[in-house]
Scaffold this motif. Structure first.
Motif, short mmCIF file in Angstrom:
data_model
loop_
_atom_site.label_atom_id
_atom_site.label_comp_id
_atom_site.label_asym_id
_atom_site.label_seq_id
_atom_site.Cartn_x
_atom_site.Cartn_y
_atom_site.Cartn_z
N ILE A 66 0.61 -1.12 0.06
CA ILE A 66 0.04 -0.09 0.15
C ILE A 66 0.89 1.32 0.09
O ILE A 66 0.50 2.31 -0.48
CB ILE A 66 -0.88 -0.20 1.32
N GLY A 67 1.89 1.37 0.87
CA GLY A 67 2.94 2.49 0.94
C GLY A 67 2.31 3.66 1.37
O GLY A 67 1.67 3.42 2.60
N GLU A 68 2.73 4.75 1.00
CA GLU A 68 2.33 6.26 1.57
C GLU A 68 1.53 6.90 0.60
O GLU A 68 1.47 6.84 -0.48
CB GLU A 68 3.77 6.80 1.85
N ASN A 69 1.05 7.92 1.27
CA ASN A 69 0.08 8.86 0.18
C ASN A 69 1.11 9.96 -0.20
O ASN A 69 2.24 9.90 0.00
CB ASN A 69 -0.88 9.47 1.12
N ILE A 70 0.47 10.86 -0.69
CA ILE A 70 1.39 11.98 -1.66
C ILE A 70 1.97 12.71 -0.48
O ILE A 70 2.96 13.38 -0.94
CB ILE A 70 0.47 12.86 -2.33
N LYS A 71 1.62 13.00 0.70
CA LYS A 71 2.50 13.63 1.92
C LYS A 71 3.49 12.79 2.42
O LYS A 71 4.03 13.43 3.46
CB LYS A 71 1.40 14.32 2.68
N GLY A 72 3.70 11.53 2.22
CA GLY A 72 4.78 10.71 2.87
C GLY A 72 4.26 10.08 3.92
O GLY A 72 5.20 9.58 4.64
N LYS A 73 2.83 10.15 4.28
CA LYS A 73 2.51 9.38 5.49
C LYS A 73 2.03 8.07 5.14
O LYS A 73 1.61 7.80 4.37
CB LYS A 73 1.25 10.33 6.21
N SER A 74 2.16 7.13 6.04
CA SER A 74 2.00 5.84 6.05
C SER A 74 0.34 5.60 5.58
O SER A 74 -0.49 5.95 6.49
CB SER A 74 2.51 5.05 7.41
#
Length: 300
Positions: A66-74
């Motif tokens: 799933i990774g991170e969102n565009i702001k770098g949050k898990s």
């Protein structure tokens, strides 16, 4: 057993198709458009690139990456918190809707009498006809009025305490509760017309025993068959309720990521909401199947 496996197989196909279509839609660039050049309709972004991007996201989801969102949050942590809030909202509202709806439906039914109260029927039909936003606004205004009078039962927005969840749960349960009430009332009235009710009355059974031992045992099948409609009603209203009350659930997270133009995260959240919808339908379908089988066993 074969019928159950077949339904599960078709459900999985629908869920996979829904997942890929959602990914594909959110993979389309916001600047995507069609143009006419030399008499031909062409796009400013190759469809093959959109498909390649969609396939990449789809494969990563299959690998649970799933990774991170565009702001770098898990994104995993974000979805864990948001899905917990939404799960509380849905489970509590469905429970309240079932309890209140069945009791209200029993009260609304004429219980075999020739005359019926139009006012009782109207109180069940009127809330269903009101827009969801209007119901949320009315309840929010009522909560604000109570707070102004020093009665702090409901918190108007947020989710820091359990009190913040009371109002969204109540608002989300209103429409399905009155929908279930109407189904219950019709089912009860239909059961009171059956011959076995006349036979029970002839044997001197009390009204209470006839209602719970004969009528509701048969009416419950009709009520359960209508539950899948309530799941779609609740899921569709969750977006409105979470937005109006600033409740940090999945649909609020979806709107936030759409605003951030985070296509990948938005697609994942949409898929999770879709999964919850299919899971609810599957649960209600399983309950319906179990009840039908129990009645068949009794008939045998």
């Amino acid at each position: 057993m074969r019928h159950i496996i077949k339904k599960m197989f078709y459900g999985m196909i629908i869920l996979i198709a829904f997942t890929y279509i959602s990914i594909f839609i959110f993979s389309i660039p916001t600047s995507y458009k069609w143009e006419i050049k030399s008499g031909r309709i062409v796009s400013n972004y190759p469809v093959s690139m959109i498909l390649k991007r969609s396939n990449s996201i789809f494969v990563s989801l299959l690998e649970f990456n799933i990774g991170e969102n565009i702001k770098g949050k898990s994104l995993v942590e974000l979805l864990y918190r948001a899905s917990g809030k939404t799960a509380l909202l849905l489970s509590a509202s469905i429970t309240i809707a079932l309890i209140f709806g069945i009791l209200k439906g029993i009260i609304d039914s004429n219980k075999g009498k020739k005359s019926s109260s139009s006012l009782k029927i109207l109180t069940s039909i009127l809330p269903i006809s009101l827009p969801d936003v209007l119901i949320a606004a009315i309840m929010q205004g009522f909560a604000i009025w109570l707070n102004q009078k020093g009665i702090h039962i409901f918190k108007v927005a947020g989710s820091k305490t359990i009190s913040h969840s009371f109002l969204p749960i109540i608002v989300l349960s209103i429409l399905p509760a009155f929908y279930i009430a109407r189904i219950t009332a019709l089912a009860v009235e239909e059961c009171f017309k059956k011959h076995y009710i006349l036979a029970a009355r002839g044997k001197g059974c009390s009204s209470h025993r006839i209602l719970w031992n004969h009528v509701m045992r048969n009416a419950i099948r009709t009520i359960v068959e209508g539950l899948p409609n309530t799941s779609s009603l609740i899921i569709s209203n969750t977006l409105i309720v979470e937005y109006v009350f600033s409740y940090p659930g999945l649909t609020t997270a979806l709107m936030n990521h759409i605003t951030m133009r985070d296509a990948r995260s938005s697609a994942i959240i949409i898929i999770l909401i879709g999964f919850i919808y299919f899971a609810l339908n599957g649960l209600f379908g399983l309950i319906n199947m179990i009840i039908k089988r129990s009645y068949r066993g009794e008939a045998v």
